[in-house]
Design an enzyme around this catalytic site. Structure first.
Site, mmCIF file in Angstrom:
data_model
loop_
_atom_site.group_PDB
_atom_site.id
_atom_site.type_symbol
_atom_site.label_atom_id
_atom_site.label_comp_id
_atom_site.label_asym_id
_atom_site.label_seq_id
_atom_site.Cartn_x
_atom_site.Cartn_y
_atom_site.Cartn_z
ATOM 1 N N PHE A 197 55.121 -18.647 -50.726
ATOM 2 C CA PHE A 197 54.434 -19.829 -50.652
ATOM 3 C C PHE A 197 53.925 -19.888 -52.114
ATOM 4 C CE2 PHE A 197 53.282 -17.957 -46.674
ATOM 5 C CZ PHE A 197 53.849 -18.834 -45.725
ATOM 6 N N ASP B 256 59.435 -21.427 -51.515
ATOM 7 C CA ASP B 256 58.312 -22.452 -51.185
ATOM 8 C C ASP B 256 59.168 -23.476 -50.526
ATOM 9 O OD1 ASP B 256 55.299 -22.941 -52.177
ATOM 10 O OD2 ASP B 256 56.550 -24.994 -52.135
ATOM 11 N N ASP C 81 50.718 -16.400 -50.651
ATOM 12 C CA ASP C 81 49.688 -17.192 -50.896
ATOM 13 C C ASP C 81 49.657 -18.489 -49.964
ATOM 14 O OD1 ASP C 81 47.277 -18.229 -51.921
ATOM 15 O OD2 ASP C 81 48.201 -18.889 -54.007
ATOM 16 N N CYS D 172 43.221 -19.184 -48.435
ATOM 17 C CA CYS D 172 42.226 -20.191 -49.059
ATOM 18 C C CYS D 172 41.364 -21.029 -47.923
ATOM 19 C CB CYS D 172 42.661 -21.158 -49.971
ATOM 20 S SG CYS D 172 44.096 -21.878 -49.280
#
Length: 404
Positions: free
Chosen positions: A240, A262, A309, A349
């Protein structure tokens, strides 16, 4: 003792919102910035207030609590702007907020590349501003900010000296506020190419008009740096990766090899461009991160350092269980790709998933992979993303550094 201030003390007549008796006025006095629809007297007059209107918030005994931005169509009907009931929310008010934000960032960073306004953390609820040298990108994710966007652009130029101000309307919160998704140039012009940003010795290419969010994730800067310290003379996998956040920092700090994974070809092209500017070689794999990690496991690949991430899998309480299962799956797949005595970095996040629940999901995944872990460090967003202690959601970023 000072007499209580009321809405009638204001020279102009503005709407008044009143808390229900059951509402926790004490929490608001102590800094809680949001007032929800079930905490307010939502009568016909209140429901007719236009989104973005400035009003005075009172407790149920008619004592003023401050000046708020109102949006009756949102679950968050009122956002606290100023505890001073006499405050005028105008260009000068915005300029004052921006000046204070700039002063703090200038103490922290030697170059003007940072998060300048972090919403409630900087006293401007729903507003995000990232600075890229002489260009700033505003995300006005609340109706009041949309109403003041021209004043905000002027104040931003005056407070920072930037030549270009862009508006990014891609924020998820805008739809909840009933706002459109039309991005535009407010002042100056948009850059005609990606901007080079230096952090942790690495060079990142930020696409301010076509990339994710405002073009670059400044919040991971300190975590990039910590991971880079673990990556010297190592093989690194950055899953990611977006524009190569962890991978490029690792290469800049002595990693032997780095692979970025990604789903976005455009993001990987920017990552490769950043590596080229650094005189480094970055390997990339485009595809679904779960599929790529599964394929790597079948290939028998192992890395000294693996970093994941992912996007926010649990952006709300409704998605919490599903999101934690996704984080567990990430941890399980990633842990299987780490060499013995290697390092695993797992990030979230998600606002809704606190550190404890995220850590639990990660440990379950690591355990399901048949691995045991030491937790070395827990990272958060950098100081240009200040936390509002009374708003848990402002502390959204978690980065867990494990040794397996």
């Amino acid at each position: 003792m000072t007499a209580p201030v009321s809405a009638s003390d204001r020279p102009d007549s503005i709407p008044v919102l009143r808390l229900l008796p059951k509402a926790n006025a004490r929490a608001i006095r102590r800094g809680a910035p949001w007032v929800f629809d079930n905490e307010l007297v939502m009568d016909r007059r209140t429901r007719k207030i236009a989104p973005g209107t400035i009003a005075v918030l009172e407790d149920h005994e008619r004592q003023a609590l401050g000046v708020v931005a109102v949006n009756p169509t949102s679950k968050i009907v009122a956002r606290m702007l100023d505890r001073n009931v006499l405050a005028n929310i105008d260009r000068d008010w915005v300029f004052d907020k921006l000046t204070k934000a700039v002063a703090m960032r200038d103490r922290l960073y030697d170059k003007p590349f940072y998060r300048l306004i972090h919403a409630e953390g900087d006293g401007m609820p729903g507003v995000v501003i990232d600075r890229f040298g002489d260009t700033a990108v505003i995300q006005p994710n609340a109706a009041w900010a949309e109403m003041l966007i021209e004043d905000m652009a002027d104040a931003l130029m005056a407070a920072t000296g930037v030549a270009n101000v862009l508006k990014n309307a891609s924020g998820r919160g805008r739809a909840l506020e009933g706002l459109d998704d039309v991005s535009t140039v407010l002042r100056g012009s948009a850059p005609d190419a990606a901007i080079a940003v230096e952090m942790n010795g690495a060079t990142y290419m930020a696409d301010l008009t076509g990339g994710q969010k405002t073009g670059l994730f400044f919040d991971q800067r300190d975590n990039h740096g910590f991971a880079a310290r673990l990556s010297g003379d190592s093989s690194v996998l950055d899953v990611f990766s977006h524009v190569g956040g962890f991978a490029l920092a690792a290469l800049a700090n002595g990693a032997k090899t780095a692979v970025a994974v990604d789903g976005s070809a455009a993001a990987l092209e920017l990552a490769e461009a950043g590596a080229k500017k650094m005189g480094k070689v970055l390997d990339t794999r485009q595809g679904d991160a779960f599929d790529v990690m599964s394929e790597m496991a079948k290939e028998g690949l192992k890395f000294d350092v693996v970093i994941c991430d992912p996007p926010a899998f649990a952006p709300s309480k409704k998605t919490m269980d599903k999101g934690l299962r996704a984080y567990e799956r990430v941890a399980r797949l990633a842990a299987g790709l780490v060499k013995d005595d290697g390092y695993l970095v797992l990030c979230s996040c998600s606002h809704a998933a606190d550190t404890n629940s995220f850590t639990g999901a990660c440990l379950r995944g690591i355990g399901r992979a048949g691995r045991r872990a030491q937790l070395l460090h827990t990272g958060t967003a950098g100081p240009d993303h200040p936390l509002l202690p009374q708003l848990a959601e402002s502390g959204y970023l978690k980065a867990l550094f494990f040794r397996l």
